[in-house]
Design an enzyme around this catalytic site. Sequence first.
Site, PDB file in Angstrom:
ATOM      1  N   THR A 106      20.046  25.355  61.841  1.00 10.38           N
ATOM      2  CA  THR A 106      18.729  24.982  62.373  1.00 10.38           C
ATOM      3  C   THR A 106      18.522  23.475  62.434  1.00 10.38           C
ATOM      4  O   THR A 106      17.609  23.007  63.124  1.00 10.38           O
ATOM      5  CB  THR A 106      17.607  25.556  61.480  1.00 10.38           C
ATOM      6  N   ARG A 142      20.827  18.823  55.787  1.00 12.22           N
ATOM      7  CA  ARG A 142      20.370  19.541  56.987  1.00 12.22           C
ATOM      8  C   ARG A 142      21.017  20.917  57.021  1.00 12.22           C
ATOM      9  O   ARG A 142      22.225  21.040  56.830  1.00 12.22           O
ATOM     10  CB  ARG A 142      20.811  18.803  58.262  1.00 12.22           C
ATOM     11  N   ASP A 167      29.905  12.301  60.480  1.00 12.93           N
ATOM     12  CA  ASP A 167      29.089  12.656  59.317  1.00 12.93           C
ATOM     13  C   ASP A 167      29.195  11.534  58.283  1.00 12.93           C
ATOM     14  O   ASP A 167      30.243  11.329  57.673  1.00 12.93           O
ATOM     15  CB  ASP A 167      29.576  13.988  58.737  1.00 12.93           C
ATOM     16  N   ASP A 189      30.182  12.598  54.564  1.00 11.30           N
ATOM     17  CA  ASP A 189      31.580  13.001  54.415  1.00 11.30           C
ATOM     18  C   ASP A 189      32.520  11.808  54.554  1.00 11.30           C
ATOM     19  O   ASP A 189      33.512  11.712  53.833  1.00 11.30           O
ATOM     20  CB  ASP A 189      31.938  14.074  55.453  1.00 11.30           C
TER      21      ASP A 189
HETATM   22  C1  PRP Z   1      22.677  13.311  57.076  1.00 13.03           C
HETATM   23  C2  PRP Z   1      22.111  11.914  56.984  1.00 13.03           C
HETATM   24  C3  PRP Z   1      20.633  12.152  56.992  1.00 13.03           C
HETATM   25  C4  PRP Z   1      20.501  13.346  57.904  1.00 13.03           C
HETATM   26  C5  PRP Z   1      20.017  12.875  59.240  1.00 13.03           C
HETATM   27  O1  PRP Z   1      22.643  13.947  55.864  1.00 13.03           O
HETATM   28  O2  PRP Z   1      22.580  11.222  55.854  1.00 13.03           O
HETATM   29  O3  PRP Z   1      20.089  12.450  55.715  1.00 13.03           O
HETATM   30  O4  PRP Z   1      21.811  13.924  58.025  1.00 13.03           O
HETATM   31  O5  PRP Z   1      19.776  13.942  60.076  1.00 13.03           O
HETATM   32  P1  PRP Z   1      18.318  14.323  60.590  1.00 13.03           P
HETATM   33  O6  PRP Z   1      17.683  13.040  61.040  1.00 13.03           O
HETATM   34  O7  PRP Z   1      18.592  15.255  61.715  1.00 13.03           O
HETATM   35  O8  PRP Z   1      17.586  14.976  59.478  1.00 13.03           O
HETATM   36  P2  PRP Z   1      23.391  15.358  55.630  1.00 13.03           P
HETATM   37  O9  PRP Z   1      22.481  16.487  55.940  1.00 13.03           O
HETATM   38  O10 PRP Z   1      24.691  15.341  56.377  1.00 13.03           O
HETATM   39  O11 PRP Z   1      23.636  15.371  54.081  1.00 13.03           O
HETATM   40  P3  PRP Z   1      24.585  14.424  53.173  1.00 13.03           P
HETATM   41  O12 PRP Z   1      23.958  13.070  53.130  1.00 13.03           O
HETATM   42  O13 PRP Z   1      24.568  15.124  51.857  1.00 13.03           O
HETATM   43  O14 PRP Z   1      25.961  14.402  53.793  1.00 13.03           O
HETATM   44  N1  URA Z   2      23.981  13.123  60.053  1.00 17.25           N
HETATM   45  C1  URA Z   2      25.129  12.416  60.140  1.00 17.25           C
HETATM   46  O1  URA Z   2      25.768  12.116  59.113  1.00 17.25           O
HETATM   47  N2  URA Z   2      25.560  12.062  61.366  1.00 17.25           N
HETATM   48  C2  URA Z   2      24.913  12.362  62.495  1.00 17.25           C
HETATM   49  O2  URA Z   2      25.368  11.995  63.588  1.00 17.25           O
HETATM   50  C3  URA Z   2      23.717  13.101  62.384  1.00 17.25           C
HETATM   51  C4  URA Z   2      23.273  13.457  61.157  1.00 17.25           C
END
Ligand code: PRP
Ligand code: URA
Length: 213
Positions: free
Chosen positions: A110, A106, A202, A205
């Site tokens: 935005t 994400r 997160d 992470d």
């Molecule tokens: C997180 C999670 C989803 C997304 C959800 O990924 O694992 O993929 O956010 O958010 P949304 O419903 O608002 O799209 P992130 O962008 O943190 O990436 P990562 O898995 O690489 O940490």
């Molecule tokens: N992605 C995450 O990992 N946690 C949240 O709460 C939202 C998006």
Amino acid sequence: MPKNKYLQIIEHPLVLLYITKLRDQNSEVQVFREAMDKLGGILGYHALSHVSTKDVQVQTPLEITSGMKLNKTVYVIPILRAGLSLVQGILYFVPNAKVGHIGIYRDHQTHEPINYYDNLPDGLDNGTCIVVDPMLATGGSASHAISYLKENGANDIVFTCVIAAPEGIKKVHTDHPDVPIVTSYLDRELNDQAYILPGLGDAGDRYFDTTPF
Ligand code: PRP
Ligand code: URA
């Protein structure tokens, strides 16, 4: 939020046990990983109830009786990174599943999904795709991944997550009314950074033990 065949919220004491470990900011990484792995199995078990089966005959040592087998190839599709945390749990039940990857993060400002990697196996049009990601927040990542699968021929898709926000469920149901969502928990809402409340922070992470941005 009304439950129906397109929204399954798993209610089980074990789910609450593992979600509590995930939520706890003091859980060590090995505890967090183990809880995610267990929930992957539980989610996989429930998602597989959407997979079509066919009747077969089986010869026991004593007689022939009826049984069943899966009718289609199962594809597990983690949304990178955090979706990787659920893959092993699902493969426990379908060890011969094919695994495809969709990399999405994400944008921090935005909150829109940015697609940076794809590697999908052939034959999606003849299989059932189980898309896995621990978090369904705005729903942007899930909706984007499902659209991409459909563009590549998938027509039988289930989305599974550990924690869903109402906003994300609405987005996926609006964009993809044909796709059932299986979640282990429905949380309250998003904050102004689009993080799920109460959530677990997160997921990527915490699972990979990387420093938050
Ligand atoms: C997180 C999670 C989803 C997304 C959800 O990924 O694992 O993929 O956010 O958010 P949304 O419903 O608002 O799209 P992130 O962008 O943190 O990436 P990562 O898995 O690489 O940490
Ligand atoms: N992605 C995450 O990992 N946690 C949240 O709460 C939202 C998006």
